[in-house]
Design a protein around this motif. Structure first.
Motif, PDB file in Angstrom:
ATOM      1  N   THR A 182      -1.585   2.110  -0.194  1.00  0.00           N
ATOM      2  CA  THR A 182      -0.386   2.897   0.124  1.00  0.00           C
ATOM      3  C   THR A 182       0.841   2.032   0.361  1.00  0.00           C
ATOM      4  OG1 THR A 182      -0.940   2.944   2.487  1.00  0.00           O
ATOM      5  CG2 THR A 182      -1.787   4.738   1.124  1.00  0.00           C
ATOM      6  N   ASP A 183       0.644   0.790   0.770  1.00  0.00           N
ATOM      7  CA  ASP A 183       1.761  -0.128   0.993  1.00  0.00           C
ATOM      8  C   ASP A 183       2.189  -0.704  -0.358  1.00  0.00           C
ATOM      9  OD1 ASP A 183       2.938  -2.895   1.427  1.00  0.00           O
ATOM     10  OD2 ASP A 183       2.882  -2.180   3.495  1.00  0.00           O
ATOM     11  N   GLU A 184       3.310  -0.258  -0.886  1.00  0.00           N
ATOM     12  CA  GLU A 184       3.698  -0.654  -2.246  1.00  0.00           C
ATOM     13  C   GLU A 184       3.969  -2.144  -2.393  1.00  0.00           C
ATOM     14  OE1 GLU A 184       6.794   2.221  -2.957  1.00  0.00           O
ATOM     15  OE2 GLU A 184       5.427   3.411  -4.205  1.00  0.00           O
ATOM     16  N   PRO A 185       4.639  -2.816  -1.443  1.00  0.00           N
ATOM     17  CA  PRO A 185       4.770  -4.273  -1.591  1.00  0.00           C
ATOM     18  C   PRO A 185       3.420  -4.974  -1.666  1.00  0.00           C
ATOM     19  CG  PRO A 185       6.341  -3.471   0.019  1.00  0.00           C
ATOM     20  CD  PRO A 185       5.441  -2.319  -0.314  1.00  0.00           C
ATOM     21  N   HIS A 186       2.427  -4.452  -0.922  1.00  0.00           N
ATOM     22  CA  HIS A 186       1.106  -5.079  -0.934  1.00  0.00           C
ATOM     23  C   HIS A 186       0.456  -4.954  -2.310  1.00  0.00           C
ATOM     24  CE1 HIS A 186      -2.219  -6.913   1.196  1.00  0.00           C
ATOM     25  NE2 HIS A 186      -3.063  -6.039   0.681  1.00  0.00           N
ATOM     26  N   ARG A 187       0.776  -3.885  -3.044  1.00  0.00           N
ATOM     27  CA  ARG A 187       0.266  -3.764  -4.411  1.00  0.00           C
ATOM     28  C   ARG A 187       0.722  -4.955  -5.254  1.00  0.00           C
ATOM     29  NH1 ARG A 187       1.404   2.568  -6.137  1.00  0.00           N
ATOM     30  NH2 ARG A 187       0.436   3.542  -4.299  1.00  0.00           N
ATOM     31  N   ALA A 188       1.976  -5.318  -5.102  1.00  0.00           N
ATOM     32  CA  ALA A 188       2.509  -6.459  -5.852  1.00  0.00           C
ATOM     33  C   ALA A 188       1.929  -7.772  -5.338  1.00  0.00           C
ATOM     34  CB  ALA A 188       4.029  -6.483  -5.765  1.00  0.00           C
TER      35      ALA A 188
END
Length: 298
Positions: A182-188
């Motif tokens: 859910t944490d979009e920066p963590h996806r990157a």
């Protein structure tokens, strides 16, 4: 005798909470460690090395604090004697590693030392992590002259990889599903774009280290002995970051594997968001390995 070596990432090393610091170090001391590879030893050298000295006293170990207090190494002075330090670990590090060689008490005069390193790969850049992992491989490529030949100094490295092991070991936690983080920066932070344009969870550091002959000790035990407890998650599931993952890992030169007896993930809930990984090595076998190193002609 078993030699206990552990990795521990404790973000609140300073942080103003001395009571938490004390509880964490008491917990580590209870593990009867002979080697400790620490990450994030913030503030350890403040006030005349106050926390660094306090940690040595609680642990009963001698410490080496790395550059900018990013990492550190502790050793049992009754079992190991420092040989060389390697302060020049390369320019690419965001959090520089701490690496030194140690001589095991009881080995022969011509024995090679054991290279020990504590590292912390970058949290937000897959490109930087890959470069850092590539640099780590140099510690499995240390050769010294002895008796007319070159002999290999084996390495034991451990740290926070901020990335995942290559899938395939029995019992290993499954890789997160990118879209379910859910944490979009963590996806990157935890994925990269492959040659086919598809985004994949980042396991390249693990692949690089194992390609260079540094074996994931937990994977080795799960694969060869069926000890799937060795590949337990080292960080717990989190709503923003996804399922539990095995991002804290210990790697060993291939010739050290016969000395490995066990690996345990020690729960640190309430003390740290990372669990502590302890690998147990048979001292007699390790002594024999260091006394009889792999060699090649000069």
């Amino acid at each position: 005798m078993l030699i206990n070596a552990a990795i521990c990432n404790f973000e609140n090393n300073g942080g103003g909470d001395r009571e938490l610091w004390q509880r964490m170090h008491d917990r580590l001391a209870s593990l009867d460690l002979h080697l400790l590879l620490r990450q994030e030893v913030w503030d350890a050298q403040d006030n005349g090395n106050e926390l660094a000295r306090a940690a040595e006293a609680v642990l009963g170990m001698a410490g080496l604090i790395g550059r900018d207090c990013c990492t550190a190494l502790y050793h049992d002075p009754n079992l190991f004697t420092p040989a060389d330090e390697f302060p020049d670990t390369g320019p690419m590090w965001v959090l520089p590693p701490t690496v030194r060689s140690l001589r095991l008490t009881g080995t022969a005069p011509g024995a090679v030392p054991l290279i020990v390193g504590s590292y912390h790969l970058n949290y937000c850049s897959t490109t930087t992590r890959l470069s850092e992992a590539e640099r780590l491989t140099q510690w499995n490529d240390r050769w010294v002259k002895a008796d007319g030949r070159r002999v290999h100094c084996p390495a034991l490295l451990g740290g926070d990889n901020n990335s995942y092991p290559v899938p395939g070991a029995p019992g290993d936690p499954a890789l997160p599903v990118l879209e379910e983080i859910t944490d979009e920066p963590h996806r990157a932070h935890r994925s990269y774009i492959g040659s086919d344009g598809m985004r994949r969870m980042d396991d390249r550091a693990d692949d690089t280290l194992r390609t260079a002959g540094l074996q994931d000790v937990a994977r080795h035990l799960a694969t060869t002995t069926g000890n799937i407890a060795a590949v337990a998650a080292t960080v717990d599931a989190c709503f923003t970051h996804g399922p539990g993952s095995r991002i804290d890992r210990i790697y060993a030169s291939r010739q050290l594997l016969p000395a490995v007896r066990d690996l345990e993930v020690i729960g640190m809930k309430g003390l740290s968001d990372h669990h502590t990984v302890v690998v147990r090595l048979d001292r007699d076998t390790l002594t024999d390995i260091l006394n009889n190193p792999i060699g090649r002609a000069v």
